[in-house]
Design a protein around this motif. Sequence first.
Motif, mmCIF file in Angstrom:
data_model
loop_
_atom_site.group_PDB
_atom_site.id
_atom_site.type_symbol
_atom_site.label_atom_id
_atom_site.label_comp_id
_atom_site.label_asym_id
_atom_site.label_seq_id
_atom_site.Cartn_x
_atom_site.Cartn_y
_atom_site.Cartn_z
ATOM 1 N N THR A 106 3.560 12.184 -0.067
ATOM 2 C CA THR A 106 2.770 11.038 -0.511
ATOM 3 C C THR A 106 3.070 9.758 0.255
ATOM 4 O O THR A 106 2.325 8.795 0.164
ATOM 5 C CB THR A 106 2.997 10.774 -2.013
ATOM 6 O OG1 THR A 106 4.400 10.754 -2.262
ATOM 7 C CG2 THR A 106 2.350 11.845 -2.854
ATOM 8 N N THR A 107 4.160 9.725 1.023
ATOM 9 C CA THR A 107 4.441 8.550 1.836
ATOM 10 C C THR A 107 3.926 8.714 3.259
ATOM 11 O O THR A 107 4.111 7.828 4.091
ATOM 12 C CB THR A 107 5.955 8.259 1.884
ATOM 13 O OG1 THR A 107 6.628 9.373 2.474
ATOM 14 C CG2 THR A 107 6.503 8.020 0.495
ATOM 15 N N GLY A 108 3.283 9.858 3.533
ATOM 16 C CA GLY A 108 2.714 10.070 4.858
ATOM 17 C C GLY A 108 3.636 10.766 5.835
ATOM 18 O O GLY A 108 3.296 10.939 7.000
ATOM 19 N N ALA A 124 0.821 -1.210 0.000
ATOM 20 C CA ALA A 124 0.000 0.000 0.000
ATOM 21 C C ALA A 124 0.851 1.254 0.000
ATOM 22 O O ALA A 124 0.377 2.337 -0.337
ATOM 23 C CB ALA A 124 -0.926 0.001 1.224
ATOM 24 N N LEU A 125 2.115 1.120 0.392
ATOM 25 C CA LEU A 125 3.053 2.237 0.295
ATOM 26 C C LEU A 125 3.322 2.522 -1.180
ATOM 27 O O LEU A 125 3.221 1.637 -2.028
ATOM 28 C CB LEU A 125 4.374 1.870 0.976
ATOM 29 C CG LEU A 125 4.369 1.784 2.498
ATOM 30 C CD1 LEU A 125 5.529 0.915 2.980
ATOM 31 C CD2 LEU A 125 4.475 3.182 3.105
ATOM 32 N N PRO A 126 3.702 3.764 -1.520
ATOM 33 C CA PRO A 126 4.030 4.061 -2.922
ATOM 34 C C PRO A 126 5.252 3.270 -3.388
ATOM 35 O O PRO A 126 6.275 3.256 -2.718
ATOM 36 C CB PRO A 126 4.333 5.574 -2.905
ATOM 37 C CG PRO A 126 3.740 6.087 -1.642
ATOM 38 C CD PRO A 126 3.796 4.961 -0.661
ATOM 39 N N MET A 127 5.124 2.620 -4.534
ATOM 40 C CA MET A 127 6.219 1.794 -5.033
ATOM 41 C C MET A 127 7.455 2.607 -5.411
ATOM 42 O O MET A 127 8.568 2.064 -5.445
ATOM 43 C CB MET A 127 5.746 0.957 -6.220
ATOM 44 C CG MET A 127 4.817 -0.172 -5.820
ATOM 45 S SD MET A 127 4.344 -1.218 -7.228
ATOM 46 C CE MET A 127 3.415 -2.502 -6.381
ATOM 47 N N PRO A 161 -7.763 2.858 3.981
ATOM 48 C CA PRO A 161 -8.052 1.896 5.055
ATOM 49 C C PRO A 161 -9.059 0.832 4.625
ATOM 50 O O PRO A 161 -8.873 -0.358 4.898
ATOM 51 C CB PRO A 161 -8.610 2.784 6.171
ATOM 52 C CG PRO A 161 -7.975 4.112 5.948
ATOM 53 C CD PRO A 161 -7.896 4.247 4.454
ATOM 54 N N THR A 162 -10.112 1.266 3.920
ATOM 55 C CA THR A 162 -11.130 0.315 3.468
ATOM 56 C C THR A 162 -10.537 -0.746 2.557
ATOM 57 O O THR A 162 -10.812 -1.951 2.699
ATOM 58 C CB THR A 162 -12.259 1.057 2.723
ATOM 59 O OG1 THR A 162 -12.844 2.019 3.605
ATOM 60 C CG2 THR A 162 -13.332 0.088 2.254
ATOM 61 N N GLU A 163 -9.707 -0.313 1.597
ATOM 62 C CA GLU A 163 -9.107 -1.257 0.647
ATOM 63 C C GLU A 163 -8.070 -2.152 1.309
ATOM 64 O O GLU A 163 -7.901 -3.315 0.927
ATOM 65 C CB GLU A 163 -8.496 -0.498 -0.530
ATOM 66 C CG GLU A 163 -9.514 0.201 -1.415
ATOM 67 C CD GLU A 163 -10.547 -0.773 -1.987
ATOM 68 O OE1 GLU A 163 -10.149 -1.843 -2.480
ATOM 69 O OE2 GLU A 163 -11.755 -0.455 -1.915
ATOM 70 N N VAL A 164 -7.339 -1.617 2.294
ATOM 71 C CA VAL A 164 -6.369 -2.445 3.022
ATOM 72 C C VAL A 164 -7.082 -3.589 3.735
ATOM 73 O O VAL A 164 -6.680 -4.755 3.642
ATOM 74 C CB VAL A 164 -5.574 -1.597 4.035
ATOM 75 C CG1 VAL A 164 -4.785 -2.504 4.995
ATOM 76 C CG2 VAL A 164 -4.600 -0.671 3.318
ATOM 77 N N PHE A 165 -8.149 -3.257 4.440
ATOM 78 C CA PHE A 165 -8.905 -4.303 5.144
ATOM 79 C C PHE A 165 -9.506 -5.309 4.156
ATOM 80 O O PHE A 165 -9.492 -6.518 4.390
ATOM 81 C CB PHE A 165 -10.004 -3.676 5.999
ATOM 82 C CG PHE A 165 -9.493 -2.937 7.200
ATOM 83 C CD1 PHE A 165 -8.639 -3.557 8.107
ATOM 84 C CD2 PHE A 165 -9.848 -1.619 7.426
ATOM 85 C CE1 PHE A 165 -8.156 -2.882 9.218
ATOM 86 C CE2 PHE A 165 -9.370 -0.933 8.535
ATOM 87 C CZ PHE A 165 -8.525 -1.566 9.433
ATOM 88 N N VAL A 202 3.636 3.542 7.091
ATOM 89 C CA VAL A 202 4.188 4.614 7.926
ATOM 90 C C VAL A 202 3.198 4.894 9.051
ATOM 91 O O VAL A 202 2.034 4.495 8.991
ATOM 92 C CB VAL A 202 4.443 5.886 7.085
ATOM 93 C CG1 VAL A 202 5.495 5.615 6.024
ATOM 94 C CG2 VAL A 202 3.154 6.389 6.440
ATOM 95 N N PRO A 203 3.631 5.567 10.120
ATOM 96 C CA PRO A 203 2.741 5.795 11.262
ATOM 97 C C PRO A 203 1.400 6.435 10.909
ATOM 98 O O PRO A 203 0.374 6.086 11.500
ATOM 99 C CB PRO A 203 3.578 6.717 12.162
ATOM 100 C CG PRO A 203 4.985 6.298 11.887
ATOM 101 C CD PRO A 203 5.015 6.008 10.414
ATOM 102 N N THR A 204 1.389 7.339 9.937
ATOM 103 C CA THR A 204 0.134 7.968 9.540
ATOM 104 C C THR A 204 -0.882 6.926 9.072
ATOM 105 O O THR A 204 -2.074 7.024 9.373
ATOM 106 C CB THR A 204 0.390 8.980 8.397
ATOM 107 O OG1 THR A 204 1.338 9.941 8.836
ATOM 108 C CG2 THR A 204 -0.897 9.695 8.014
ATOM 109 N N MET A 205 -0.423 5.917 8.343
ATOM 110 C CA MET A 205 -1.320 4.851 7.880
ATOM 111 C C MET A 205 -1.921 4.093 9.063
ATOM 112 O O MET A 205 -3.111 3.778 9.073
ATOM 113 C CB MET A 205 -0.558 3.882 6.972
ATOM 114 C CG MET A 205 -0.157 4.456 5.629
ATOM 115 S SD MET A 205 0.738 3.202 4.668
ATOM 116 C CE MET A 205 0.893 4.045 3.091
ATOM 117 N N TYR A 206 -1.081 3.795 10.047
ATOM 118 C CA TYR A 206 -1.577 3.082 11.229
ATOM 119 C C TYR A 206 -2.613 3.917 11.981
ATOM 120 O O TYR A 206 -3.590 3.380 12.516
ATOM 121 C CB TYR A 206 -0.408 2.707 12.146
ATOM 122 C CG TYR A 206 0.415 1.573 11.595
ATOM 123 C CD1 TYR A 206 0.012 0.253 11.764
ATOM 124 C CD2 TYR A 206 1.586 1.813 10.882
ATOM 125 C CE1 TYR A 206 0.751 -0.798 11.241
ATOM 126 C CE2 TYR A 206 2.331 0.775 10.360
ATOM 127 C CZ TYR A 206 1.914 -0.536 10.531
ATOM 128 O OH TYR A 206 2.628 -1.573 10.008
#
Length: 511
Positions: free
Chosen positions: A496-498, A213-216, A244-248, A262-266
């Motif tokens: 873009t990486t948070g 989910a991180l930018p490649m 978040p919806t797509e990750v789950f 990254v922490p922002t994603m969590y």
Amino acid sequence: MNVSDQLSETAKQYPEKIAYVYQGKETSYAELDRAITQFASGLMSLGYQKGDHVALIVGNSPYYIVGLYGALRLGLVVIPINPLYTSTEMSYIIKNGDVKAIITMDNLLEKFKTINDQFSKVNHYIVCDSHSNQQPVSFLQENSKSFTAVLKLGSPHFTGPVLEEDSMAIILYTSGTTGTPKGAMLSHKNLYSNAKDTADYLQINEHDRVIAALPMFHVFCLTVSLNAPLMNGGTVLILPKFSPTEVFKISKQNEATIFAGVPTMYNYLLRGGKAKVDYFSSIRLCISGGASMPVSLLKAFEEAFHVKVSEGYGLSEASPVTCFNPLDRPRKPGSIGCSILNVENKVVDELGQEVPIGEIGELIVRGPNVMLGYYKMPEETAAALKDGWLYTGDMARMDDENYFYIVDRKKDMVLVGGYNVYPREVEEVLYAHPNVTEVAVIGVPDPQTGEAVHSFVVIDKPSLTEEDLIEYCQAHLVKYKVPTSIDFLEELPKNTTGKILRKNLRDKVRY
């Protein structure tokens, strides 16, 4: 060995195993390896040869994987670029990086309309179909080829050149939040060794299904979510962008085992996914990096999702991983863990001498993952690489069990009346407040003390005041560390990486 050759070896060992899943479609290792070989051969048919530079400006997709590994298989030097960059930002990197070909999406071509004339070295645009019914862009004329056409030009029986392990493979341009972006030159050995050592340290294997989910284009995703699983027969679950919806959803559908973010994603996953805890039931490991993770967030996430979060540390110049919290020993909240296999970390003073255990100094790194240098920047290279060590610019300390703790960026330290204040320490206190969801601390000019502590916060309780938070900090911090002023924002600016953009915050502050 290099990552492209290793992928071929993996394909021979697991030809029918699923290499990646994208938008519900599964692709085997044999299919992926064949496409990579054909793309490399197709690039050679267009006249490209070992050592040429190619820009890869593509979002998370199979195009990125085939484009990256195909170019590397031919011995080209790949320059990944953030697709969200402006024309100006892209122009600098393309010119400075001596790019000869640009691989990009059709829906990004308008960005090149005003800057194409500046690219005297660019011979081709290799255009990927976004399926968005884009109209042809006239300025490209004859130097445009579709990604599919380049694939068809190539042969699945192509044998690429011999790649020396110390030859350049990738140039990663730093985000450029302070000054001109620098291009970190990474060799084939850098990429391969860091992916292998990270995979071995975190026990990433053929049974793992890793959410990408991180930018490649970012080195964190490149090593942890792409190279490490693909060299070991794992499956990459590609998300076009973080949601978040797509990750789950992808986790539940594919029984994912690893999530890296990254922490922002969590923070977003925690705030939006408490009703979807069972969607993460197959996850064996969460990996955090890119920025320091607040201890309160780490503990709350682990309690909510019943999964271990291993925080680590890295930087582009080190390919990027140097530390991770180990899986076979206690994880220490707030720590970036211990040195991974074959990598040394130590904390030194201004003279480069190692400081005693527990004392703060600059973190320096040595190992096969450390870059060759900065592209066309000999002075900056000499400042960063000294006697085989990479000077990270991060302030850290080490405890008596060889766990490292990042205190802060050297340049972000605030000097209040002669006392050092590390923003992270203040941020940890504010993060512990039940109504604070995001925090960033910077130094601002002060006529009495030279600098003062200023905080930006995002809260979920509108009635909370500046005075409330300052009083809260006074109960937990010595006086000179307490913020003298606080700004409330709806959201902190991030790349873009948070990662929080402190430069943007400094531009906002009221003096």
